[in-house]
Design a protein around this motif. Sequence first.
Motif, PDB file in Angstrom:
ATOM      1  N   VAL A 241      70.771  55.806  50.416  1.00 12.35           N
ATOM      2  CA  VAL A 241      70.238  54.585  49.906  1.00 12.35           C
ATOM      3  C   VAL A 241      68.737  54.281  50.564  1.00 12.35           C
ATOM      4  O   VAL A 241      67.855  54.207  49.885  1.00 12.35           O
ATOM      5  N   LEU A 242      68.719  54.378  51.894  1.00 17.34           N
ATOM      6  CA  LEU A 242      67.331  54.031  52.600  1.00 17.34           C
ATOM      7  C   LEU A 242      66.373  54.962  52.357  1.00 17.34           C
ATOM      8  O   LEU A 242      66.520  56.100  52.279  1.00 17.34           O
ATOM      9  N   ARG A 243      65.195  54.409  52.346  1.00 18.28           N
ATOM     10  CA  ARG A 243      63.946  55.166  52.267  1.00 18.28           C
ATOM     11  C   ARG A 243      62.994  55.002  53.359  1.00 18.28           C
ATOM     12  O   ARG A 243      61.697  55.153  53.201  1.00 18.28           O
ATOM     13  N   VAL A 244      63.332  54.305  54.315  1.00 13.58           N
ATOM     14  CA  VAL A 244      62.625  53.909  55.659  1.00 13.58           C
ATOM     15  C   VAL A 244      63.516  54.082  56.753  1.00 13.58           C
ATOM     16  O   VAL A 244      64.601  54.360  56.579  1.00 13.58           O
TER      17      VAL A 244
ATOM     18  N   PRO B 243      66.455  49.651  49.869  1.00  9.79           N
ATOM     19  CA  PRO B 243      65.989  51.015  50.122  1.00  9.79           C
ATOM     20  C   PRO B 243      64.757  50.707  51.015  1.00  9.79           C
ATOM     21  O   PRO B 243      64.532  51.814  52.040  1.00  9.79           O
ATOM     22  N   ASP B 244      63.775  49.924  50.977  1.00  6.46           N
ATOM     23  CA  ASP B 244      62.628  49.794  52.072  1.00  6.46           C
ATOM     24  C   ASP B 244      62.960  48.725  52.874  1.00  6.46           C
ATOM     25  O   ASP B 244      61.804  48.580  53.704  1.00  6.46           O
ATOM     26  N   LYS B 245      63.883  48.148  53.163  1.00  6.78           N
ATOM     27  CA  LYS B 245      64.152  47.226  54.182  1.00  6.78           C
ATOM     28  C   LYS B 245      65.427  47.468  55.041  1.00  6.78           C
ATOM     29  O   LYS B 245      65.400  47.130  56.201  1.00  6.78           O
TER      30      LYS B 245
ATOM     31  N   ARG C 293      70.225  37.748  55.443  1.00  8.09           N
ATOM     32  CA  ARG C 293      69.416  37.811  56.857  1.00  8.09           C
ATOM     33  C   ARG C 293      69.248  39.202  57.269  1.00  8.09           C
ATOM     34  O   ARG C 293      69.974  40.158  57.345  1.00  8.09           O
ATOM     35  N   PRO C 294      67.932  39.574  57.215  1.00  6.00           N
ATOM     36  CA  PRO C 294      67.461  41.090  57.781  1.00  6.00           C
ATOM     37  C   PRO C 294      68.290  41.095  59.300  1.00  6.00           C
ATOM     38  O   PRO C 294      68.214  40.263  59.911  1.00  6.00           O
ATOM     39  N   LEU C 295      68.818  42.382  59.056  1.00  8.68           N
ATOM     40  CA  LEU C 295      69.475  42.670  60.228  1.00  8.68           C
ATOM     41  C   LEU C 295      68.879  42.398  61.746  1.00  8.68           C
ATOM     42  O   LEU C 295      69.277  41.354  62.494  1.00  8.68           O
TER      43      LEU C 295
END
Length: 435
Positions: free
Chosen positions: A311-314, A58-60, A67-69
């Motif tokens: 889902v996302l919060r950012v 949610p925060d990333k 691996r972060p996108l």
Amino acid sequence: MKTLQKLLAEIIPQKREELKKLLADYGDRKISEVTVQQAFGGMRGVKAMICDTSVVEPDKGLIVRGRPLLEIKHLWPEEIFFLLLTGEVPGPEAKLALQHEFDRASQVPDYVWRLLRAMPKDSHPMCMLDTAILVMERESIFRNWYDRGLQKEDYWIPMVGDALNILAKLPVIAAGIYRIRYDKGSPMSWTHGLDYGANFANMLGLPDPTGSFAQLMRLYLNFHADHEGGNVSANVCHTVGSSLSDAYYSVSAGLNGLAGPLHGLANQECLKWILELRERFHGTPTTEQLREFAFDTLRSGQVIPGYGHAVLRVADPRFTGFFEFGQEHMPNDPVFQTVAKVFEVVPKVLEEYSTERVKAGKSPIANCWPNVDAGSGALLYHYGLTEFPYYTVLFSVSRAMGMLAQLILNRAMGTPITRPKSVSTEWVRAQMKKM
Ligand code: CMX
């Protein structure tokens, strides 16, 4: 050299053993509970399915195989598919071998073109794409092998064949749909030796003197490929596939879900909204004009497309990546500048509106930030891809990679047929009275 198939053959037995042990050790432990609100609310937050290709924090945002996108935005679509399936980025030889597989399988059967040309002129491009995938079901290697008798532990092998055949043909078909549907000329052929993203860009037939449109296509196909397992397209594809319907049935079904305005179609809706905004104010609006337009949309009961997420919060990193591409390649493009202005103003409007909703006894808007669809349309528009009902087709070519990777892994792990328990509203009421 470890080709995709060789690497999978090595990994899968290991993963099966690990799963057997996990279930033996912890099979009866809880990972989630379900409230009445969640049961009636689209199962939001309920942890009840497994997806190893990617997770959405949610925060990333999106994390592909750990691996972060934004750290893997340089990878090409074929590398992303390999990574989703195996957890490894292919070396140069394995990447080339996969590109050769796509070269080999890129020929689209003639009946697909006849069917697409026979469809009504006003068919939505998504309907054309899903129909084309479905009509190719007769090509399924899985179905053919299954009908002749196939061991459960080998299910994944023909699934890889089907996946490669679908992925190789998808950009050819998708680009062909663009050309047929919008009278751009005959469909163009796949160029052997050219990478997946550049091939797709090339077959759309738009001018690309600097190669930056091909660069955008590689990024676009990378960013939309996967978003864990619970989103509508992945979840539907998974459910259909769980009954051992083959990849053609499953992918077509998943993409039917992507065609909804709350999911993939939001990118078409989003650019439409931006263009209407520009038309109303004869160019990029001022902050006050934009606030007025946004509140008009909200108070007429519509959503602001491209904003919010289950889902996302950012702010979605996929939005960030596209936004950075726009800043580098088209900072003075008026439509891109409007997207930037919307990004500056709309999150605050949604926050205010959310407060109003809460005062009126409604639920808050859980996330006021942009999602993947908020900015991508402006980039496509810049390169002359102005037919926005087509945009979800681009999303689909990419999302097929994630859906197919998940399908193969589910067949490899012997994931059973999906069958959650539903209960009636009356049952919930009675149950609550007993508590
Ligand atoms: N504009 C207006 N209202 C919004 C909103 C937005 N952008 N985002 C959420 N809301 C509203 C919801 O409609 C819901 O209202 P109701 O209770 O009256 O039905 C309320 O806020 C609470 O919703 P939420 O918990 O914040 O969000 P959900 O998980 O229910 O829905 C999503 C998520 C994406 C469907 C929603 O944010 C939305 O409709 N956004 C606009 C469409 C969009 O951009 N979709 C693309 C998402 C990315 C993708 O999957 O491709």
